[in-house]
Design a protein around this motif. Structure first.
Motif, PDB file in Angstrom:
ATOM      1  N   LEU A 119       0.895  -1.183  -0.106  1.00 20.39           N
ATOM      2  CA  LEU A 119      -0.076   0.012   0.089  1.00 20.39           C
ATOM      3  C   LEU A 119       0.821   1.222   0.075  1.00 20.39           C
ATOM      4  O   LEU A 119       0.395   2.178  -0.227  1.00 20.39           O
ATOM      5  CB  LEU A 119      -1.155  -0.090   1.166  1.00 20.39           C
ATOM      6  CG  LEU A 119      -0.660  -0.489   2.495  1.00 20.39           C
ATOM      7  CD1 LEU A 119      -0.078   0.722   3.441  1.00 20.39           C
ATOM      8  CD2 LEU A 119      -1.686  -1.022   3.570  1.00 20.39           C
ATOM      9  N   VAL A 176      -5.663  -5.694   1.490  1.00 17.30           N
ATOM     10  CA  VAL A 176      -7.296  -5.736   1.097  1.00 17.30           C
ATOM     11  C   VAL A 176      -7.434  -4.544   0.277  1.00 17.30           C
ATOM     12  O   VAL A 176      -8.045  -4.155  -0.721  1.00 17.30           O
ATOM     13  CB  VAL A 176      -7.976  -6.234   1.991  1.00 17.30           C
ATOM     14  CG1 VAL A 176      -8.369  -5.136   3.221  1.00 17.30           C
ATOM     15  CG2 VAL A 176      -9.588  -6.341   1.662  1.00 17.30           C
ATOM     16  N   GLY A 177      -6.909  -3.350   0.988  1.00 17.57           N
ATOM     17  CA  GLY A 177      -7.163  -1.883   0.370  1.00 17.57           C
ATOM     18  C   GLY A 177      -6.473  -1.962  -0.899  1.00 17.57           C
ATOM     19  O   GLY A 177      -5.294  -2.275  -0.930  1.00 17.57           O
TER      20      GLY A 177
HETATM   21  C1  GLV Z   1      -4.351  -3.015   4.944  1.00 19.44           C
HETATM   22  O1  GLV Z   1      -4.383  -1.856   5.615  1.00 19.44           O
HETATM   23  C2  GLV Z   1      -4.873  -3.528   4.178  1.00 19.44           C
HETATM   24  O2  GLV Z   1      -5.595  -2.686   3.362  1.00 19.44           O
HETATM   25  O3  GLV Z   1      -4.826  -4.795   4.057  1.00 19.44           O
END
Ligand code: GLV
Length: 328
Positions: free
Chosen positions: A55, A78-79
């Motif tokens: 990220l 995940v983001g």
């Molecule tokens: C962490 O912030 C993620 O998006 O996995």
């Protein structure tokens, strides 16, 4: 036996992800503690067919144009707000992420933050460490009740739902705000959907679990903080920019709200002398909500599986634009 693929991994990740990649590709790993800067990122991706990104890596149209061989960007998160997904889709580049495997770890951590802020655990630890503990005190380090209080979950997706489910053990009233409603989940878990303003006004704990988008940037600003109870605690384990940092500092200094507990901040990292770090009524941890040995192994494995499937031309287990890139 390695094929002709070359992939980059933009930081050290658990071996659970590196081992399967080494079986099928030449793997370049960025070994430093700090992320590659733009120049180094461009260099490590040079000639790569795919990459596991973090990220902290900005993946945009210009980067993709400069790396035409890159066909799969597999985010170890995940983001994916660090990736310009429309730009990737336009160029036929698959974007993947790691949903599901970090849901429980993130929900657990959210509760750790909530309980720590409510019961002033960091302050209490410091009190003992500093040798200030002289006796049991009826008024010593009083916190806020959690059991029986009202929890407001803004963003009732995978993680928000797990946070809400855990509230049953604390006999809490649970309010939720989201743009899409899961009425079945709400009925089964005693969750009441309300408008954001109502959630802010009625909750003792407001916890944020929305993705960062143009719509959610500064979703919690001066006006929203002013709607909250003076005894309320704000928890953010989503993305820092969902909260207006300056407005939060002001709200914590003025007593507009009681306290905050933040896994994420804007900017990241926050300097050690930032008011959010130094105030007693704010807990800041370094974006570690998914940081368990087990979860990080699973994230590594899933991001590698995504990358390998994408390179093979197969549908990855978790991709955010596979329909658009590969067709339905
Ligand atoms: C962490 O912030 C993620 O998006 O996995």
């Amino acid at each position: 036996m390695a094929t002709s693929w070359t992939v980059a991994v933009t930081r050290q990740i658990p071996e659970a992800g590196l081992a399967p990649l080494r079986e099928v590709a030449e793997v370049r790993v960025w070994e430093e503690e700090l992320p590659p800067d733009t120049e180094a990122l461009y260099a490590i991706l040079d000639g790569c067919d795919g990459a596991i990104t973090l990220l902290t890596d900005r993946i945009d149209g210009a980067l993709l144009d400069a790396h035409p061989s890159l066909r799969v960007v597999s985010n170890f998160a995940v983001g994916y707000d660090n990736i310009d997904v429309p730009a990737a889709t336009e160029r036929g580049v698959l974007v993947c992420n790691t949903p599901g495997v970090l849901t429980d770890a993130t929900a657990d951590h959210t509760w750790a933050l909530m309980l720590s802020a409510a019961r002033r655990i960091p302050e209490s630890i410091e009190y003992v460490r500093e040798g200030r503990w002289k006796t049991w005190g009826p008024l010593l380090l009083l916190g806020q009740a959690v059991s029986g209080a009202t929890l407001g979950v803004a963003g009732l997706g995978r993680i928000g739902k797990e946070v809400a489910r855990r509230a049953a053990g604390f006999d809490m009233r649970v309010l939720a705000y989201d743009t899409v409603q899961d009425d079945e989940f709400a009925a089964e878990h005693n969750v009441t959907y309300v408008p954001l303003d109502q959630l802010l006004a009625e909750s003792d704990y407001v916890t944020l679990h929305v993705a960062l988008t143009d719509e959610t940037r500064h979703m919690i600003g001066r006006e929203q903080l002013a709607r909250m109870k003076p005894t309320a605690i704000l928890i953010n384990a989503s993305r820092g920019p969902v909260v207006d940092t300056d407005a939060l500092v002001e709200a914590l200094q003025n007593g507009t709200i009681l306290a905050a507990a933040l896994d994420v901040t804007d900017p990241e990292p926050l300097p050690a002398d930032h008011p959010l770090v130094t105030m007693d009524n704010c807990i800041v941890v370094p974006h570690t909500a998914s940081a368990t040995v087990q979860t990080r192994d699973q994230m590594a494995k899933l991001s590698a599986d995504n990358l390998i499937a994408g390179l093979k031309g197969e549908r990855p287990p978790a991709s955010v634009n596979a329909d658009a890139v590969l067709g339905n």
